[in-house]
Design a protein around this motif. Structure first.
Motif, PDB file in Angstrom:
ATOM      1  N   LEU A 152     -45.689  20.573  11.473  1.00 35.82           N
ATOM      2  CA  LEU A 152     -45.670  19.872  12.754  1.00 35.82           C
ATOM      3  C   LEU A 152     -44.452  18.958  12.869  1.00 35.82           C
ATOM      4  O   LEU A 152     -43.815  18.878  13.927  1.00 35.82           O
ATOM      5  CB  LEU A 152     -46.954  19.063  12.919  1.00 35.82           C
ATOM      6  N   MET A 153     -44.110  18.280  11.775  1.00 38.79           N
ATOM      7  CA  MET A 153     -42.927  17.411  11.777  1.00 38.79           C
ATOM      8  C   MET A 153     -41.662  18.203  12.073  1.00 38.79           C
ATOM      9  O   MET A 153     -40.845  17.813  12.914  1.00 38.79           O
ATOM     10  CB  MET A 153     -42.791  16.712  10.414  1.00 38.79           C
ATOM     11  N   ARG A 154     -41.507  19.327  11.398  1.00 38.46           N
ATOM     12  CA  ARG A 154     -40.295  20.125  11.589  1.00 38.46           C
ATOM     13  C   ARG A 154     -40.248  20.714  13.008  1.00 38.46           C
ATOM     14  O   ARG A 154     -39.177  20.769  13.617  1.00 38.46           O
ATOM     15  CB  ARG A 154     -40.239  21.236  10.537  1.00 38.46           C
ATOM     16  N   GLN A 155     -41.389  21.135  13.521  1.00 40.26           N
ATOM     17  CA  GLN A 155     -41.424  21.678  14.883  1.00 40.26           C
ATOM     18  C   GLN A 155     -41.064  20.601  15.905  1.00 40.26           C
ATOM     19  O   GLN A 155     -40.290  20.851  16.834  1.00 40.26           O
ATOM     20  CB  GLN A 155     -42.821  22.232  15.178  1.00 40.26           C
ATOM     21  N   ALA A 156     -41.627  19.415  15.747  1.00 39.91           N
ATOM     22  CA  ALA A 156     -41.342  18.333  16.689  1.00 39.91           C
ATOM     23  C   ALA A 156     -39.865  17.980  16.671  1.00 39.91           C
ATOM     24  O   ALA A 156     -39.233  17.814  17.727  1.00 39.91           O
ATOM     25  CB  ALA A 156     -42.189  17.110  16.339  1.00 39.91           C
ATOM     26  N   SER A 157     -39.290  17.872  15.480  1.00 41.08           N
ATOM     27  CA  SER A 157     -37.875  17.550  15.373  1.00 41.08           C
ATOM     28  C   SER A 157     -37.011  18.631  16.012  1.00 41.08           C
ATOM     29  O   SER A 157     -36.050  18.330  16.733  1.00 41.08           O
ATOM     30  CB  SER A 157     -37.498  17.377  13.899  1.00 41.08           C
ATOM     31  N   ALA A 158     -37.365  19.895  15.784  1.00 43.65           N
ATOM     32  CA  ALA A 158     -36.590  21.001  16.356  1.00 43.65           C
ATOM     33  C   ALA A 158     -36.652  21.007  17.879  1.00 43.65           C
ATOM     34  O   ALA A 158     -35.719  21.480  18.546  1.00 43.65           O
ATOM     35  CB  ALA A 158     -37.100  22.331  15.812  1.00 43.65           C
ATOM     36  N   GLN A 159     -37.722  20.432  18.430  1.00 41.73           N
ATOM     37  CA  GLN A 159     -37.873  20.354  19.883  1.00 41.73           C
ATOM     38  C   GLN A 159     -37.229  19.100  20.467  1.00 41.73           C
ATOM     39  O   GLN A 159     -37.314  18.863  21.670  1.00 41.73           O
ATOM     40  CB  GLN A 159     -39.360  20.388  20.242  1.00 41.73           C
ATOM     41  N   GLY A 160     -36.581  18.299  19.612  1.00 41.41           N
ATOM     42  CA  GLY A 160     -35.911  17.099  20.079  1.00 41.41           C
ATOM     43  C   GLY A 160     -36.815  15.892  20.237  1.00 41.41           C
ATOM     44  O   GLY A 160     -36.421  14.890  20.850  1.00 41.41           O
ATOM     45  N   VAL A 161     -38.032  15.964  19.676  1.00 46.44           N
ATOM     46  CA  VAL A 161     -38.961  14.843  19.751  1.00 46.44           C
ATOM     47  C   VAL A 161     -38.620  13.824  18.665  1.00 46.44           C
ATOM     48  O   VAL A 161     -38.315  14.187  17.525  1.00 46.44           O
ATOM     49  CB  VAL A 161     -40.414  15.324  19.580  1.00 46.44           C
ATOM     50  N   PHE A 162     -38.660  12.540  18.993  1.00 46.97           N
ATOM     51  CA  PHE A 162     -38.431  11.446  18.054  1.00 46.97           C
ATOM     52  C   PHE A 162     -39.517  11.495  16.982  1.00 46.97           C
ATOM     53  O   PHE A 162     -40.708  11.542  17.289  1.00 46.97           O
ATOM     54  CB  PHE A 162     -38.495  10.118  18.813  1.00 46.97           C
ATOM     55  N   THR A 163     -39.107  11.481  15.701  1.00 41.20           N
ATOM     56  CA  THR A 163     -40.068  11.524  14.604  1.00 41.20           C
ATOM     57  C   THR A 163     -39.931  10.280  13.734  1.00 41.20           C
ATOM     58  O   THR A 163     -38.817   9.866  13.397  1.00 41.20           O
ATOM     59  CB  THR A 163     -39.873  12.773  13.728  1.00 41.20           C
ATOM     60  N   ALA A 164     -41.064   9.699  13.370  1.00 35.56           N
ATOM     61  CA  ALA A 164     -41.091   8.529  12.491  1.00 35.56           C
ATOM     62  C   ALA A 164     -41.868   8.887  11.237  1.00 35.56           C
ATOM     63  O   ALA A 164     -42.885   9.583  11.305  1.00 35.56           O
ATOM     64  CB  ALA A 164     -41.742   7.348  13.200  1.00 35.56           C
ATOM     65  N   LEU A 165     -41.400   8.402  10.090  1.00 30.25           N
ATOM     66  CA  LEU A 165     -42.037   8.694   8.815  1.00 30.25           C
ATOM     67  C   LEU A 165     -42.226   7.413   8.021  1.00 30.25           C
ATOM     68  O   LEU A 165     -41.279   6.651   7.814  1.00 30.25           O
ATOM     69  CB  LEU A 165     -41.200   9.685   8.002  1.00 30.25           C
ATOM     70  N   ASP A 166     -43.455   7.180   7.573  1.00 30.74           N
ATOM     71  CA  ASP A 166     -43.762   6.117   6.619  1.00 30.74           C
ATOM     72  C   ASP A 166     -44.461   6.767   5.434  1.00 30.74           C
ATOM     73  O   ASP A 166     -45.659   7.062   5.508  1.00 30.74           O
ATOM     74  CB  ASP A 166     -44.676   5.068   7.252  1.00 30.74           C
ATOM     75  N   PRO A 167     -43.747   7.032   4.329  1.00 29.66           N
ATOM     76  CA  PRO A 167     -44.378   7.742   3.203  1.00 29.66           C
ATOM     77  C   PRO A 167     -45.568   6.997   2.607  1.00 29.66           C
ATOM     78  O   PRO A 167     -46.488   7.626   2.093  1.00 29.66           O
ATOM     79  CB  PRO A 167     -43.236   7.902   2.199  1.00 29.66           C
ATOM     80  N   ASN A 168     -45.549   5.653   2.629  1.00 31.56           N
ATOM     81  CA  ASN A 168     -46.703   4.845   2.214  1.00 31.56           C
ATOM     82  C   ASN A 168     -47.285   5.398   0.917  1.00 31.56           C
ATOM     83  O   ASN A 168     -48.431   5.853   0.868  1.00 31.56           O
ATOM     84  CB  ASN A 168     -47.742   4.834   3.334  1.00 31.56           C
TER      85      ASN A 168
END
Length: 305
Positions: A140-156
């Protein structure tokens, strides 16, 4: 719409220090807390996860609804809800042990599409560790990024859940080209290894590191560094503080129409300093009360968002 993707679980919160302190169940999970915090701050938010049909699962969904979070993207299953048992040290800092085998959130599958109007998606914590769900969230992260959607990650990072540390560190690096904003704690940064500059070179437009009571620092791809001190408060515990920072950053960026790599780079000190102060203030409120109880917008009146 800001979508938060990841686990919802029950925190068993100690009512004192030490391993045998009495435990009280509380709604939790890093992504869950972030979604609730966004809703309380007034951001249009949706939760994307898989939640049990058991009583804990119903309580988790009720908590999201009370915060105004859209739950139509939540998948359901008959498996039990994940439990996280916290232990507090004398300073109120929490360590966790998890009961995760056969639980509902591990069986998340990537949706065919994100909710309509999605401007950003936030990821992190246990959901990116525990398979088979971890691969679905990664997809889902890779798909969102490929679609130009802003992605935020907190590995926590929760070391007790990570069977192969080196494999996880390599996987973390593989996510960075798909990440717009990387937020992590000092402890996470030390465990992962590397520097903000190395992570920025791999993809993110900005890296924000939290320093507990000492504040936050933002690093941007143009080489700028922006730092603010922490807000002094009597700490009850730190549960949910980092998740509140996530929500405050996303809320503030959305308010500034800055949910893009270009906009992050253009914020400058005039944008980053009040944004980081707002996040520090929000986290301080969370630390002032037991469990993950992020602030409502009215509790931060006078803070710049």
């Amino acid at each position: 719409m800001i979508v938060v993707a990841g686990e919802a679980l029950i925190d068993l919160v100690p009512q004192g220090t030490g391993a045998l302190a009495a435990l009280t169940p509380a709604l939790g999970g890093g992504p869950y807390n972030t979604a609730v915090a966004l809703g309380r701050l007034g951001s249009p938010a949706a939760f994307c996860s898989r939640v049990s049909y058991d009583a804990f699962g119903e309580a988790l969904l009720d908590g999201l609804r009370r915060a105004g979070v859209d739950v139509t993207a939540v998948q359901r299953g008959p498996e039990p809800t994940t439990l996280a048992v916290a232990t507090l040290d004398a300073a109120g800092s929490a360590a966790y042990s998890f009961y995760v085998e056969g639980t509902a959130d591990r069986l998340f599958t990537a949706p065919a599409a994100l909710p309509a109007g999605t401007r950003a998606v936030s990821f992190g914590t246990c959901s990116l560790v525990l398979e088979p769900g971890a691969s679905a969230y990664e997809e889902l992260m890779r798909q969102a990024s490929a679609q130009g959607v802003f992605t935020a990650l907190d590995p926590n990072i929760r070391p007790g859940l990570i069977a192969d540390a080196d494999a996880y560190r390599a996987r973390f690096k593989s996510w960075l080209p798909s990440v717009t904003l990387l937020k992590l704690s000092e402890e996470d940064a030390r465990w992962l290894g590397g520097t903000p500059q190395e992570w920025l070179a791999a993809g993110p437009a900005a890296v924000v590191i939290t320093h507990g009571g000492d504040g936050l620092t933002a690093y941007t791809a143009d080489g700028a560094v922006h730092a603010v001190p922490g807000e002094r408060v009597e700490v009850v515990d730190t549960i949910g503080a980092g998740d509140t920072v996530n929500a405050a950053l996303l809320h503030g960026l959305a308010a500034r129409d800055a949910l893009s790599p270009e906009a992050l780079s253009a914020l400058g000190a005039q944008g980053w300093t009040p944004l980081l102060r707002f996040a520090a203030r929000a986290a301080a409120v969370t630390c002032s009360r037991a469990g993950a109880e992020p602030p409502y917008a009215h509790e931060l009146e006078g803070s710049s968002d």
